[in-house]
Design an enzyme around this catalytic site. Sequence first.
Site, mmCIF file in Angstrom:
data_model
loop_
_atom_site.group_PDB
_atom_site.id
_atom_site.type_symbol
_atom_site.label_atom_id
_atom_site.label_comp_id
_atom_site.label_asym_id
_atom_site.label_seq_id
_atom_site.Cartn_x
_atom_site.Cartn_y
_atom_site.Cartn_z
ATOM 1 N N ARG A 89 -42.411 63.481 -17.471
ATOM 2 C CA ARG A 89 -42.280 62.815 -16.303
ATOM 3 C C ARG A 89 -43.426 62.134 -15.793
ATOM 4 N NH1 ARG A 89 -41.205 60.868 -11.936
ATOM 5 N NH2 ARG A 89 -39.642 61.424 -10.357
ATOM 6 N N GLU A 109 -32.539 56.231 -10.002
ATOM 7 C CA GLU A 109 -31.674 56.810 -10.851
ATOM 8 C C GLU A 109 -30.813 55.890 -11.691
ATOM 9 O OE1 GLU A 109 -31.712 59.984 -11.623
ATOM 10 O OE2 GLU A 109 -33.187 60.516 -10.113
ATOM 11 N N ARG A 117 -40.437 69.574 -17.660
ATOM 12 C CA ARG A 117 -41.234 68.242 -18.206
ATOM 13 C C ARG A 117 -42.575 68.444 -17.886
ATOM 14 N NH1 ARG A 117 -37.146 64.220 -15.014
ATOM 15 N NH2 ARG A 117 -37.902 65.516 -13.405
#
Length: 337
Positions: A225, A233, A267
């Site tokens: 990330r 998004e 992540r």
Amino acid sequence: MGNALRFLYGHCCKPTAAGDSDSLGPHGVSSATVGVSALAHDLFHFDITSQVPEGLSKHVVSSKKAQANWYRKLVDAWKEAKPPPKTPEEAAKLVIQTLKRHQKADVEGLLAFYGLPPPHTLVQGTAQAPSSLPDGVQFEMHTLPVDAKAVADGDTVTVYVSTADPRESAFVPGNVHSAAVRRSEARARRNFQDADAFHKQIIDAGYRVIPVENEEILAKKYRIRLRGIDAPESAMPYGKEAKTELVKIVQGKPLRVLVYGDDRYGRCVGDIYCNGIFVQEIMLKKGLAWHYTAYDKRQELETWEKQARAKRVGLWASKNPEKPWDWRRERREREGA
């Protein structure tokens, strides 16, 4: 004629496949190549005939004589470029630099004629990759070249690190090593069904065997990330553009990742450098991500976002773009209602 122009003329200026007409530029080539191949074609043609392309006058304000002067300069600049432009951004920068003393309307018109990025959308990376690990970095990883399919969106990418890496080698589970050996043996016997079964065991354990330059490498999987930014998004405006830009930056290249920790999804949260370029800087300057101030207070990230806002590039072309964290919260509340 320079070899660079000959190569592009012969290899880039090819007919576009059926079904691509929605992405064609004025020269009938796809949007992926119009910025480079069409310009190379016309420079090649001008070097032989001294004729500028038909239709250019509709995009610029100066005379045909002035246009010929531009093309003479561009031919020389292209021949001298080492390496020659390969991407639309590189070709646009060559045009802008070569014609910097000419009228703004002519330069912008010439770029538009070839479908090249306009000047205000081009960005230059300024951040230097650190020579030593900054405070807060838990560890550093150097990845194998990134596959385009590994980019989930504009701020998340899956990477693989070779188990030959000193940090990785000590932690590879015994069953993964065993499965890798047995997979190799099964492939040597051409028993691909067994080989695939062993590879599934490897994948289920968070690893993968990856072909790199005629060699198969056992590698550990990490999801990264990008620290300090939040891209739209996929279902949001500019979500697709953000993903496309991140693919363009990292595809086929090894990355240097400085990992600061993990997020709640498991992540690794990190800074990514690609060929010395700070990836978060490019995403912010192109207006394809927000500075994620809730988790990162770095002043330079705030500055890069402000620069994109001022230029109204990317998502900042909208007056009041929706923030991705607000978008996610609204959907969580809707689903919980």
